[in-house]
Design a protein around this motif. Structure first.
Motif, short mmCIF file in Angstrom:
data_model
loop_
_atom_site.label_atom_id
_atom_site.label_comp_id
_atom_site.label_asym_id
_atom_site.label_seq_id
_atom_site.Cartn_x
_atom_site.Cartn_y
_atom_site.Cartn_z
N ILE A 29 -2.29 8.55 -0.98
CA ILE A 29 -1.57 9.17 0.16
C ILE A 29 -0.37 9.96 -0.36
CG2 ILE A 29 -0.14 8.63 2.19
CD1 ILE A 29 -2.17 6.23 2.65
N LYS A 30 0.28 9.45 -1.38
CA LYS A 30 1.45 10.12 -1.97
C LYS A 30 1.09 11.52 -2.49
CE LYS A 30 4.99 9.29 -5.53
NZ LYS A 30 5.45 8.34 -6.57
N TYR A 31 -0.12 11.64 -3.06
CA TYR A 31 -0.56 12.93 -3.62
C TYR A 31 -1.66 13.57 -2.77
CZ TYR A 31 1.74 11.24 -7.93
OH TYR A 31 2.64 10.77 -8.85
N THR A 45 -2.12 11.57 -10.73
CA THR A 45 -0.84 11.37 -11.41
C THR A 45 -0.73 12.21 -12.67
OG1 THR A 45 -1.80 9.44 -12.53
CG2 THR A 45 -0.49 9.02 -10.55
N LEU A 102 -2.04 3.74 -1.40
CA LEU A 102 -0.63 4.13 -1.39
C LEU A 102 -0.37 5.30 -2.33
CD1 LEU A 102 1.15 0.63 -1.45
CD2 LEU A 102 1.10 2.24 0.46
N ILE A 103 -1.00 5.26 -3.50
CA ILE A 103 -0.84 6.34 -4.48
C ILE A 103 -1.57 7.60 -4.02
CG2 ILE A 103 -1.23 7.05 -6.89
CD1 ILE A 103 -1.07 4.03 -7.62
N GLY A 128 2.50 6.43 -10.19
CA GLY A 128 2.25 6.56 -8.75
C GLY A 128 3.16 5.68 -7.91
N LEU A 129 3.43 4.46 -8.39
CA LEU A 129 4.31 3.53 -7.66
C LEU A 129 5.33 2.95 -8.64
CD1 LEU A 129 1.63 1.54 -5.57
CD2 LEU A 129 3.24 3.23 -4.67
N THR A 169 -3.48 -0.81 -2.82
CA THR A 169 -2.56 -0.25 -3.82
C THR A 169 -2.93 1.19 -4.15
OG1 THR A 169 -2.35 -2.47 -4.78
CG2 THR A 169 -1.56 -0.65 -6.10
#
Length: 449
Positions: A234-236, A325, A231-232, A346-347, A228
């Motif tokens: 990688i997003k940032y 975030t 995923l966050i 984040g998600l 989990t």
């Protein structure tokens, strides 16, 4: 009473405790010849079972011991403890958590090796380990008051009131409040009683059931949380170097804390690291001391992986989510609610539910293992025939933890941890030469294999 607990906790966790845990850990780290770095690969081989032997004294396998210890350490300290650290000390507190973890690896190595070197038996003749037995059998009967001090603090400090408190908060925030189902105080009581029943099913089955459940839950728990968070992250991804630099910079400037108090940042980081990975507190030696292993050095090797997994890996991931975030800069939330806000940002839509599931498993696995620790302390003080009474006391306090305020809960547990650390670190530093001699002997024998 609440104010007294908070004041006492702040007083005991100032410079003296910092010197004892980080200073004592640094002494052990250097004295060991930087063993955590030199033999990290060997520790991984040991935990994979390369050197396992059967028919040796103990109650559980070394891998189960590590799983049970990680179940206790990789828990709410990593989710809400990191949020509390950033909220109180800014990003720089994470750097001092890292430093505490590296020296904590050496501390765990020494304390858990000693737990096997100086095992004792309880009044029922069952082999037991932990700082109280190390003090009594390693240092001698005249030091027994230190063993009693550790056990009394353990009976009180190893209640899972913090886990109960934070699990209640996140369950209300995610599952009840958005749908208008939260009735405040009555809801807290209902959640507390439900948690008590769930924990009772596992802990009344003893250490074998606790270890069996923990060894199944822990890998799933870490993978779920790790997946989990990644995923966050990688997003940032592009902002990670900036955030890591901010952690290092703030550790030496204290800019994120009012007044730029670097000393305060260090204390907060060390305090939260101690709560998170428990190095030097004396809890892990109790479960590692129950493992089926007749090589103290090998058990110490397994144990020293705990602070690395807990603080260097899991706490860093939590910190990155909170920082990437940006919720730490403007949120009024603290503890698990801050982490919850970061996951939701984040998600969106699913983040809070994934964290809810992780928190549920983290908190329950910690509750299972803490009961074993407190049971051991009670056993030492009052005898094996009365030890099971502790489980009922422990279960009742879960309900209390669900209802009381976070500030008082954190301060009470912190204060008891500090008191437990004093006998643990004194005995470890006193008996360190015994571990060093055993280490030399162990690796001399390993060369011939």
């Amino acid at each position: 009473m609440g104010d007294f607990i908070i004041d006492f906790s702040n007083w005991i966790w100032d410079i003296p405790m910092l010197a004892l845990l980080m200073g004592g850990g640094l002494i052990l780290f250097i004295y060991s010849g930087f063993l955590p770095f030199r033999y990290f690969g060997h520790a991984l081989k040991v935990v994979r079972g390369k050197y396992d032997t059967e028919n040796v004294p103990g109650q559980i396998s070394s891998q189960q011991a590590l799983s049970a210890a990680i179940a206790a350490t990789v828990g709410m300290g990593n989710i809400s403890g990191v949020a509390i650290a950033i909220n109180m000390g800014g990003p720089g507190a994470i750097f001092w958590m890292w430093m505490s973890a590296f020296v904590g690896m050496a501390t765990k190595y020494f304390t858990c090796s000693l737990a096997l070197m100086y095992r004792g038996t309880d009044t029922a003749g069952v082999v037991q380990g932990g700082p109280m037995y190390v003090i009594e059998h390693g240092m001698g009967k005249k030091w027994k008051p230190l063993a009693i001090l550790f056990s009394v603090a353990g009976v009180l400090g190893l209640l899972s009131i913090f886990q109960a408190n934070q699990l209640t908060e996140v369950f209300r925030s995610v599952m009840l409040q958005p749908y208008g189902l939260d009735n405040g105080e009555p809801t807290k009581w209902i959640i507390g009683i439900a948690m008590m029943v769930l924990v009772a099913i596992v802990i009344l089955g003893g250490i074998q059931r606790i270890a069996a459940v923990a060894s199944k839950l822990v890998p799933f728990m870490v993978l779920l949380y790790f997946g989990t968070v990644m995923l966050i992250v990688i997003k940032y991804f592009g902002r990670i170097p900036e955030m890591l630099w901010l952690i290092v910079e703030d550790a030496f400037t204290g800019n994120a804390v009012m007044g730029g108090a670097v000393g305060a940042v260090m204390v907060i980081g060390a305090r939260r690291a101690a709560f998170s990975n428990e190095a030097g507190i004396g809890t892990a030696p109790m479960v590692h001391g129950a493992s089926k292993n007749n090589e103290p050095v090998r058990e110490g090797m397994i144990a020293m992986l705990g602070p690395f997994i807990d603080t260097i890996v899991v706490c860093t991931l939590t910190a990155l989510v909170i920082m990437l975030t940006g919720v730490w800069e403007n949120a009024e939330n603290d503890g698990v609610k801050l982490t919850l806000e970061a996951f939701e940002m984040g998600l969106p839509g699913i983040g809070k539910y994934l964290l809810m599931l992780a928190v549920l498993i983290f908190a329950l696995s910690t509750m299972f293992t803490y009961s074993f620790y407190g049971h051991k302390c009670f056993n030492y003080l009052f005898g094996a025939d009365k030890a099971d009474y502790y489980n009922y006391f422990y279960l009742i306090t879960i309900v209390a933890g669900a209802v009381v305020s976070l500030n008082v809960v954190v301060s009470f547990i912190d204060a008891m941890y500090a008191i437990m650390a004093i006998p643990t670190m004194i005995s470890t530093l006193y008996l360190a030469p015994k571990v060093k001699a055993a280490t030399k002997d162990y690796f001399a024998r390993m060369k011939g294999k």
